[in-house]
Scaffold this motif. Structure first.
Motif, PDB file in Angstrom:
ATOM      1  N   MET A  43      76.488  63.644   8.312  1.00 42.72           N
ATOM      2  CA  MET A  43      75.343  63.339   9.176  1.00 42.72           C
ATOM      3  C   MET A  43      74.075  63.188   8.336  1.00 42.72           C
ATOM      4  O   MET A  43      73.325  62.228   8.487  1.00 42.72           O
ATOM      5  N   MET A  44      73.833  64.143   7.444  1.00 42.15           N
ATOM      6  CA  MET A  44      72.628  64.088   6.611  1.00 42.15           C
ATOM      7  C   MET A  44      72.641  62.864   5.704  1.00 42.15           C
ATOM      8  O   MET A  44      71.608  62.213   5.520  1.00 42.15           O
ATOM      9  N   TRP A  72      69.689  55.822   6.028  1.00 41.94           N
ATOM     10  CA  TRP A  72      68.906  54.983   6.940  1.00 41.94           C
ATOM     11  C   TRP A  72      67.426  55.067   6.607  1.00 41.94           C
ATOM     12  O   TRP A  72      66.750  54.042   6.514  1.00 41.94           O
ATOM     13  N   PHE A  73      66.917  56.280   6.384  1.00 39.56           N
ATOM     14  CA  PHE A  73      65.508  56.419   6.010  1.00 39.56           C
ATOM     15  C   PHE A  73      65.233  55.718   4.684  1.00 39.56           C
ATOM     16  O   PHE A  73      64.182  55.116   4.497  1.00 39.56           O
ATOM     17  N   GLY A  74      66.190  55.777   3.755  1.00 39.72           N
ATOM     18  CA  GLY A  74      66.038  55.072   2.488  1.00 39.72           C
ATOM     19  C   GLY A  74      65.944  53.572   2.690  1.00 39.72           C
ATOM     20  O   GLY A  74      65.143  52.893   2.034  1.00 39.72           O
ATOM     21  N   CYS A 130      69.978  53.026  13.373  1.00 43.83           N
ATOM     22  CA  CYS A 130      69.799  54.471  13.420  1.00 43.83           C
ATOM     23  C   CYS A 130      71.152  55.175  13.599  1.00 43.83           C
ATOM     24  O   CYS A 130      71.941  54.797  14.470  1.00 43.83           O
ATOM     25  N   PRO A 131      71.415  56.201  12.780  1.00 40.94           N
ATOM     26  CA  PRO A 131      72.701  56.904  12.864  1.00 40.94           C
ATOM     27  C   PRO A 131      73.009  57.512  14.228  1.00 40.94           C
ATOM     28  O   PRO A 131      74.173  57.639  14.587  1.00 40.94           O
ATOM     29  N   ILE A 132      71.998  57.870  15.011  1.00 37.45           N
ATOM     30  CA  ILE A 132      72.276  58.486  16.312  1.00 37.45           C
ATOM     31  C   ILE A 132      73.004  57.516  17.238  1.00 37.45           C
ATOM     32  O   ILE A 132      73.728  57.927  18.142  1.00 37.45           O
ATOM     33  N   LEU A 133      72.843  56.215  16.987  1.00 41.83           N
ATOM     34  CA  LEU A 133      73.458  55.215  17.850  1.00 41.83           C
ATOM     35  C   LEU A 133      74.975  55.131  17.666  1.00 41.83           C
ATOM     36  O   LEU A 133      75.652  54.470  18.437  1.00 41.83           O
ATOM     37  N   MET A 134      75.494  55.834  16.655  1.00 34.59           N
ATOM     38  CA  MET A 134      76.954  55.894  16.462  1.00 34.59           C
ATOM     39  C   MET A 134      77.593  56.886  17.422  1.00 34.59           C
ATOM     40  O   MET A 134      78.807  56.908  17.588  1.00 34.59           O
TER      41      MET A 134
END
Length: 108
Positions: free
Chosen positions: A24-25, A31-33, A88-92
């Motif tokens: 997750m991290m 993504w932030f990178g 965004c990773p949350i969309l997974m």
């Protein structure tokens, strides 16, 4: 460039194993990178909320669309901010989304 608030909505479930936490991290860091200097404040996860209603009544149910966290991102306009949110990773995760709102600078 304008600033936009990303409000992450979802299950609020945190990974339980070290491998899941690392994955997750890594996804969020990647993504932030990718967003680079557009990230003004990477934000943080948030806990369960309470809602104060008119008359002082308090609901302790996390709200109708629980917030899981936030970030502040710079973008040309809301369409650019929306485009940046698409990876965004949350969309997974099922039933998760990113709400995007322009931040209005009231102090000039």
């Amino acid at each position: 460039m304008a600033k936009f608030l990303y409000i992450y909505h979802g299950s609020g479930k945190m990974p339980t194993t070290e491998a899941e936490r690392k994955a997750m991290m890594d996804a969020w860091t990647g993504w932030f990178g990718k967003l680079g200097s557009a990230v003004v404040d990477s934000g943080n996860p948030v806990g369960m909320s309470k809602t104060v209603l008119p008359g002082g009544k308090v609901e302790n149910n996390g709200g109708s669309n629980p917030t899981g966290g936030y970030s502040v991102i710079e973008a040309k306009d809301i369409d650019d901010a929306t485009s940046k949110a698409k990876d965004c990773p949350i969309l997974m995760e099922p039933n998760c989304n990113v709400e995007i709102a322009p931040i209005i600078n009231m102090m000039g």
